[in-house]
Design a protein around this motif. Structure first.
Motif, PDB file in Angstrom:
ATOM      1  N   ILE B 370       0.884  -0.966  -0.072  1.00 51.91           N
ATOM      2  CA  ILE B 370      -0.063  -0.035  -0.017  1.00 51.91           C
ATOM      3  C   ILE B 370       0.883   1.326  -0.121  1.00 51.91           C
ATOM      4  O   ILE B 370       1.649   1.426   0.848  1.00 51.91           O
ATOM      5  N   LEU B 371       0.759   2.046  -1.096  1.00 47.72           N
ATOM      6  CA  LEU B 371       1.360   3.324  -1.208  1.00 47.72           C
ATOM      7  C   LEU B 371       0.452   4.362  -0.775  1.00 47.72           C
ATOM      8  O   LEU B 371      -0.546   4.627  -1.543  1.00 47.72           O
ATOM      9  N   GLY B 372       0.876   5.406   0.114  1.00 42.12           N
ATOM     10  CA  GLY B 372       0.132   6.533   0.576  1.00 42.12           C
ATOM     11  C   GLY B 372       0.727   7.603  -0.321  1.00 42.12           C
ATOM     12  O   GLY B 372       1.856   8.021  -0.097  1.00 42.12           O
ATOM     13  N   ILE B 373      -0.177   8.562  -1.141  1.00 37.89           N
ATOM     14  CA  ILE B 373       0.602   9.642  -1.656  1.00 37.89           C
ATOM     15  C   ILE B 373      -0.176  10.835  -1.054  1.00 37.89           C
ATOM     16  O   ILE B 373      -1.307  11.116  -1.017  1.00 37.89           O
ATOM     17  N   ILE B 374       0.797  11.865  -0.347  1.00 30.76           N
ATOM     18  CA  ILE B 374       0.410  12.809   0.477  1.00 30.76           C
ATOM     19  C   ILE B 374       0.834  14.162  -0.144  1.00 30.76           C
ATOM     20  O   ILE B 374       1.823  13.947  -0.925  1.00 30.76           O
ATOM     21  N   GLY B 375       0.402  15.301   0.183  1.00 28.09           N
ATOM     22  CA  GLY B 375       0.978  16.678  -0.426  1.00 28.09           C
ATOM     23  C   GLY B 375      -0.293  17.323  -0.127  1.00 28.09           C
ATOM     24  O   GLY B 375      -1.198  17.318  -0.036  1.00 28.09           O
ATOM     25  N   LYS B 381      -1.450  15.617  -7.040  1.00 30.61           N
ATOM     26  CA  LYS B 381      -1.707  14.043  -6.667  1.00 30.61           C
ATOM     27  C   LYS B 381      -2.983  13.540  -7.528  1.00 30.61           C
ATOM     28  O   LYS B 381      -2.572  12.401  -8.324  1.00 30.61           O
ATOM     29  N   THR B 382      -3.778  14.314  -7.949  1.00 34.41           N
ATOM     30  CA  THR B 382      -4.940  13.900  -8.640  1.00 34.41           C
ATOM     31  C   THR B 382      -4.525  13.911 -10.147  1.00 34.41           C
ATOM     32  O   THR B 382      -4.706  12.934 -10.820  1.00 34.41           O
ATOM     33  N   THR B 383      -3.802  14.932 -10.557  1.00 32.01           N
ATOM     34  CA  THR B 383      -3.184  14.493 -11.785  1.00 32.01           C
ATOM     35  C   THR B 383      -2.331  13.551 -12.146  1.00 32.01           C
ATOM     36  O   THR B 383      -2.197  12.707 -13.189  1.00 32.01           O
ATOM     37  N   LEU B 384      -1.492  12.990 -11.054  1.00 31.13           N
ATOM     38  CA  LEU B 384      -0.838  11.915 -11.045  1.00 31.13           C
ATOM     39  C   LEU B 384      -1.558  10.573 -11.370  1.00 31.13           C
ATOM     40  O   LEU B 384      -1.286   9.895 -12.235  1.00 31.13           O
ATOM     41  N   LEU B 496      -4.221  -3.662  -9.444  1.00 28.17           N
ATOM     42  CA  LEU B 496      -3.839  -2.666  -8.620  1.00 28.17           C
ATOM     43  C   LEU B 496      -4.927  -1.741  -8.476  1.00 28.17           C
ATOM     44  O   LEU B 496      -5.870  -1.394  -9.544  1.00 28.17           O
ATOM     45  N   LEU B 497      -5.163  -1.082  -7.244  1.00 31.92           N
ATOM     46  CA  LEU B 497      -6.180  -0.281  -7.325  1.00 31.92           C
ATOM     47  C   LEU B 497      -5.894   1.188  -6.730  1.00 31.92           C
ATOM     48  O   LEU B 497      -4.993   1.486  -6.141  1.00 31.92           O
ATOM     49  N   LEU B 498      -6.413   2.115  -7.642  1.00 35.03           N
ATOM     50  CA  LEU B 498      -6.144   3.780  -7.461  1.00 35.03           C
ATOM     51  C   LEU B 498      -7.126   4.323  -6.492  1.00 35.03           C
ATOM     52  O   LEU B 498      -8.216   4.252  -6.901  1.00 35.03           O
ATOM     53  N   MET B 499      -6.941   4.924  -5.044  1.00 32.44           N
ATOM     54  CA  MET B 499      -8.244   5.072  -4.546  1.00 32.44           C
ATOM     55  C   MET B 499      -7.607   6.688  -4.401  1.00 32.44           C
ATOM     56  O   MET B 499      -7.082   7.204  -3.442  1.00 32.44           O
ATOM     57  N   ASP B 500      -8.753   7.517  -4.749  1.00 33.83           N
ATOM     58  CA  ASP B 500      -8.803   9.155  -4.544  1.00 33.83           C
ATOM     59  C   ASP B 500      -9.425   9.605  -3.416  1.00 33.83           C
ATOM     60  O   ASP B 500     -10.601   9.630  -3.494  1.00 33.83           O
ATOM     61  N   GLU B 501      -8.997  10.004  -2.160  1.00 32.38           N
ATOM     62  CA  GLU B 501      -9.322   9.992  -1.251  1.00 32.38           C
ATOM     63  C   GLU B 501     -10.427   9.631  -0.609  1.00 32.38           C
ATOM     64  O   GLU B 501     -11.671   9.965  -0.239  1.00 32.38           O
ATOM     65  N   ILE B 528      -2.101  -1.351  -3.632  1.00 27.04           N
ATOM     66  CA  ILE B 528      -3.005   0.100  -3.504  1.00 27.04           C
ATOM     67  C   ILE B 528      -2.335   1.044  -3.424  1.00 27.04           C
ATOM     68  O   ILE B 528      -1.441   1.068  -2.786  1.00 27.04           O
ATOM     69  N   VAL B 529      -2.761   2.297  -4.123  1.00 28.56           N
ATOM     70  CA  VAL B 529      -2.109   3.404  -4.168  1.00 28.56           C
ATOM     71  C   VAL B 529      -3.109   4.329  -3.537  1.00 28.56           C
ATOM     72  O   VAL B 529      -4.360   4.170  -4.256  1.00 28.56           O
ATOM     73  N   ILE B 530      -3.206   5.068  -2.626  1.00 31.80           N
ATOM     74  CA  ILE B 530      -4.255   5.965  -1.952  1.00 31.80           C
ATOM     75  C   ILE B 530      -3.679   7.386  -2.018  1.00 31.80           C
ATOM     76  O   ILE B 530      -2.554   7.484  -1.499  1.00 31.80           O
ATOM     77  N   ILE B 531      -4.654   8.260  -2.402  1.00 34.31           N
ATOM     78  CA  ILE B 531      -4.145   9.645  -2.156  1.00 34.31           C
ATOM     79  C   ILE B 531      -5.286  10.007  -0.807  1.00 34.31           C
ATOM     80  O   ILE B 531      -6.310   9.711  -0.803  1.00 34.31           O
ATOM     81  N   GLU B 532      -4.569  10.504   0.135  1.00 33.23           N
ATOM     82  CA  GLU B 532      -5.323  10.990   1.339  1.00 33.23           C
ATOM     83  C   GLU B 532      -4.773  12.357   2.215  1.00 33.23           C
ATOM     84  O   GLU B 532      -3.488  12.472   1.956  1.00 33.23           O
ATOM     85  N   HIS B 533      -5.547  12.875   2.529  1.00 35.53           N
ATOM     86  CA  HIS B 533      -5.412  13.853   3.265  1.00 35.53           C
ATOM     87  C   HIS B 533      -5.182  13.413   5.195  1.00 35.53           C
ATOM     88  O   HIS B 533      -4.448  14.283   5.569  1.00 35.53           O
TER      89      HIS B 533
END
Lengths: 320, 582
Positions: B370-375, B381-384, B496-501, B528-533
């Motif tokens: 599980i990779l968490g993308i934060i920023g 993030k969403t563009t990625l 692979l699952l991309l989860m946006d917030e 899993i790759v997740i964008i989250e605040h």
């Protein structure tokens, strides 16, 4: 006269006709563009506002004799200008009483943002207006020929003493008035507080609400002003063109072609779009049969929409 | 709507057709016989419009183009080549289908109002072209020999039967469409085209199929119209009122259902024709006024059309008072093992004009991690994500998934390869059941209907929503909507699952439920790759962090390392804070 000279003369004549007619189309398109740009509603009744503008002008001048004292030359133009406020009021009421129920903040969140109901609603309004006009005014074509329509300025072409371009006085005056009114509206929308609230409501209705802008009021004003402007254009057309209750649909298509060509949400763009349509329509007669004149409009329109959907003069495409 | 017994609707279609024909047997007046014929013909045009515009939401003002081409094909084939309408109408359908393809392909690049207005131009251009070609008014010649062979009958009831047969056919086609992945795909396009594309639906292909079918049906209606009226003029078949008629009967009756156009035509056509006959001489125009007022009144009272209004009312009356909102407990699901796949991103870049949204981003996700993308906001993030799932084409760089280069592929292709995605804002299809919502995502991996249903049911079980499968999505809580969207992405069996917030807008309890589901998916092997605040939740969930700022990678590593990185603290909390910590 040489064949080349004749061709040049025909071209210049069509060019002049295209420019003058185009200015009128431009003014119509400005009215529609304001409504379309701010409300994002496809209004099929716009052509009937134009038609009503013609009849209001007609009856102001001939029917009640109110404007007779102005003389045959001034009266039609004053009548056309007065048709604006009359249709402004009509548009205001139509929006206040009916249209506001299915557009603007009320429509947000309903299926397809209420586009379906808006479409069929304006089709219904168009049917009522044009058939109501048929009952009230009869089916016979009317005309309000200004004496100017029978006069022309003759501009000799220098290279050939026998040739000249004729500029119909009525169409020149109508074009100049259209330019002035279109420019005035452009300045008002660009500079005033009212214009700013209209643009804010158009750009982002939700954010506009948060900023304290009454979006429904902005829509109502845009709708009423748009109806009034198009009605003035109708009155000006009536000074040199016959009309009947069903002319609306002919013009509504030209108006949409112009507005889309100009790129939505821009007053100047709408005017240029209308002007382009006028030029295409008139210049097309030089190279293709007269019956295909209108087909040419649609082909040009399609090419532009498909190749450059943001319009010839617009910068941004519609948000999706 | 949706899968279910087809027996009842088929019986109802047969009943309507027979009942209408019975009416035709009783009525003797030829004017009313004509009216009884015109209703099904306009209903077919409405059904055709409904297929390409009602289900997809792409409003067309141009269906007169197909109707008119159909009418002229039948007429010209009969006059020039002596071809009977029995063959002329099928020929017209072929012409209509071809026109659908030719018109649809360029025009589907447009969206919204632009699409609607561009469609307006086609029939009007054709109108002037046919006038110019000299077809101002074409009459079908009377065939004295073998009138039946030329579809000319003394008894008008035959025409009623023909029109009803065509209408029944169009209704059955619509029914089959509604009950298949075709219909569900079109509905998904209507609700949210990008989301449909991301769920693996080839949106352009489905839209093309819809307009080709629609063009063929509209042309058949036009062909029959010519045969019945015996006279064709450009204005009557290509005119704007013909296009409007298709819209009006459908919008009035109800969009996106096969009953809508039929209800609309059955009410409006007799209304306007009767008004025309009774009042047309006395007060020309009065029928238009009454017709217009009727349309306005119905739209103000029932903006979505008669059918939906009645159906919603009936359901409200029939349904018991709504039960208190209950949330299904999330049972620790035991999902089947998934062979997760790894992702390698190298030097990825994307600019919008002068804005560098993503620049020189490189990272690797191990299979099953599980990779968490934060920023901060606007970090890219969403563009990625949009680059990873194909909404955007990268300007530079490489994306390799399971050893395969996927940069620049279309979203539905990428989905097919095994990358699923959920969105920041949940897009549900409110009038569809939870199971149908998930089914849309299942079609990618399932060639057969039964497989798709099985995959959707399994996905619902994995997120703990199995008990709500038959409920309408409109009634779900935010938490259940999130879970449903997750199930939709899982139904395509991604690796692979991309989860946006996925946690945005959820309460504390709901967050825990969602975390439990995500953990169980990861445990089963899914990458899993997740964008989250929500940093707190992410620290407990992600194996690794990737921090983006101004489009580039600021830091990467285990949550503990990243949280201690001064550059990260500065980006999140400002320079002052970083100085204090240091």
């Amino acid at each position: 006269m040489t064949p080349l000279g004749a061709a040049v003369e025909a071209f210049l004549q069509a060019l002049a006709a295209g420019i003058f007619l185009g200015c009128l189309y431009g003014l119509m398109c400005v009215g529609l563009g304001l409504i379309f740009g701010v409300m994002r509603v496809i209004n099929f009744a716009q052509g009937d506002f134009l038609m009503l503008g013609m009849y209001v002008t007609f009856y102001l001048v001939t029917g009640f004799g109110t404007l007779a004292f102005l003389g045959p030359i001034m009266a039609p133009y004053v009548g056309a200008l007065l048709a604006g406020p009359v249709l402004f009021l009509g548009g205001w009421l139509l929006h206040r009483l009916l249209m506001s129920r299915i557009t603007g903040t009320r429509a947000a969140g309903s299926e397809g943002d209420g586009h379906y109901s808006q479409l069929i609603f304006t089709l219904g309004v168009a049917l009522v207006l044009e058939n109501g006009a048929l009952i009230l005014f009869g089916s016979e074509p009317q005309s309000l020929r200004s004496p100017l329509a029978a006069r022309a300025w003759e501009i000799p072409l220098l290279y050939d003493p026998l040739s000249a371009v004729f500029l119909n006085k009525a169409s020149v005056v109508a074009a100049l008035l259209s330019l002035v009114i279109g420019l005035a509206l452009y300045l008002v929308i660009g500079r005033s507080r009212l214009g700013k609230s209209l643009r804010a409501a158009a750009d982002n209705p939700v954010a506009a609400i948060y900023m304290g802008i009454d979006v429904d009021r902005a829509h109502r004003l845009a709708f009423a002003i748009g109806a009034g402007i198009t009605a003035i254009a109708g009155g000006l057309v009536a000074t040199y063109h016959p009309f009947q209750p069903y002319v609306g649909f002919d013009y509504v298509i030209i108006m949409y072609a112009g507005v889309v060509l100009g790129g939505m949400g821009s007053i100047l763009g709408a005017f240029w779009g209308g002007l382009t349509i006028g030029l295409v329509q008139q210049l097309a007669t030089l190279v293709i049969p007269l019956q295909l004149q209108n087909a040419a409009i649609f082909v040009v329109f399609l090419l532009v929409v498909l190749l450059r959907p943001q319009g010839l003069f617009g910068r941004t495409a519609e948000r999706v | 709507m949706g899968p279910g017994g087809v027996g009842r609707p088929v019986a109802l279609i047969a009943l309507i057709a027979l009942g209408w024909f019975g009416l035709g047997l009783v009525v003797a007046n030829s004017y009313y016989q004509l009216m009884l014929t015109l209703v099904p013909i306009w209903a077919v045009l409405g059904l055709a419009w409904n297929i390409s515009s009602g289900y997809t939401g792409l409003v067309s003002f141009g269906h007169a183009a197909f109707f008119g081409l159909g009418a002229y094909t039948v007429t010209i084939a009969l006059i020039r080549f002596g071809l009977t309408p029995w063959l002329g109408i099928p020929l017209a359908m072929a012409v209509g289908a071809l026109a659908g393809a030719v018109i649809g392909y360029p025009t589907f690049r447009l969206r919204g109002h632009y699409f609607a207005l561009a469609m307006l131009a086609y029939p009007l251009a054709l109108l002037y072209i046919f006038t110019w070609l000299g077809y101002q008014e074409v009459s079908l010649p009377r065939e004295q020999q073998a009138p039946g062979w030329y579809m000319q009958f003394g008894d008008f009831r035959v025409y009623i039967a023909l029109a009803l047969g065509l209408m029944a056919g169009a209704m059955l086609i619509s029914l089959a469409l509604e009950r298949s992945r075709f219909g569900l795909s079109l509905l998904a396009i209507k609700q949210n085209e990008p989301a449909a594309e991301a769920a693996g639906i080839d949106t352009l292909a489905w839209k093309m199929k819809a307009i080709v079918l629609s063009g063929a049906l509209a042309a058949a209606a036009g062909g029959l119209y010519a045969v019945v009226l015996l006279v064709v003029t450009p204005d009557s078949v290509f005119g704007i009122l013909t296009s409007a008629q298709a819209l009006i009967v459908t919008l009035f009756g109800g969009v996106g259902t096969l009953w809508g156009p039929v209800i609309g035509a059955a009410i409006l056509i007799p209304l306007s024709e009767t008004l025309q006959a009774e009042l047309g001489d006395v007060l020309p125009g009065i029928q238009g006024v009454v017709f217009g007022v009727a349309i306005i009144a119905v739209i103000l009272l029932a903006p979505e059309g008669v059918f939906w209004h009645l159906r919603d009312r009936l359901q409200r009356r029939r349904a018991p008072p709504p039960a208190p909102p209950f949330t299904t407990p999330v049972l620790p699901p035991t999902p089947p093992a998934v062979a997760g796949a790894g992702l390698v991103v190298k030097d990825l870049a994307k600019s919008f004009g002068g804005l560098r949204a993503v620049q020189a981003v490189s990272f690797t996700v191990e299979p099953g991690a599980i990779l968490g993308i934060i920023g901060p906001n606007g970090a890219g993030k969403t563009t990625l994500f949009n680059l990873l799932n194909g909404f955007l084409r990268p300007d530079r760089g490489a994306i390799s998934f399971a050893g395969r280069e996927i940069g620049g592929l279309k979203p539905n292709r990428i989905c097919r390869l095994g990358i699923g995605r959920t969105f920041q804002v949940v897009r549900a299809f409110p009038r569809m059941t939870v199971l149908q919502n998930v089914l849309v995502g299942a079609y990618v991996a399932a060639p057969r209907e039964a497989d798709a249903t099985a995959a959707a049911t399994e996905a619902l079980a994995r997120v703990g929503l199995a008990a709500r499968a038959q409920d309408l999505a409109a009634g779900l809580s935010t938490r259940d909507l999130r879970l449903m969207e997750l199930a939709r992405a899982l139904a395509g069996r991604p690796r692979l699952l991309l989860m946006d917030e996925p946690l945005a807008g959820l309460g504390a309890g709901a967050v825990e439920d969602l975390l439990a589901v995500i953990r169980s998916l990861s445990a089963a092997g899914l990458t899993i790759v997740i964008i989250e605040h929500t940093m707190g939740a992410m620290v407990r969930l992600a194996h690794r962090f990737l921090v983006l700022d101004h489009g580039s990678v600021l830091a990467g590593g285990s949550p503990r390392e990243v949280m201690a990185d001064p550059a990260v603290i500065e980006a999140y909390l400002g320079k002052k804070w970083a100085a204090i910590r240091a």
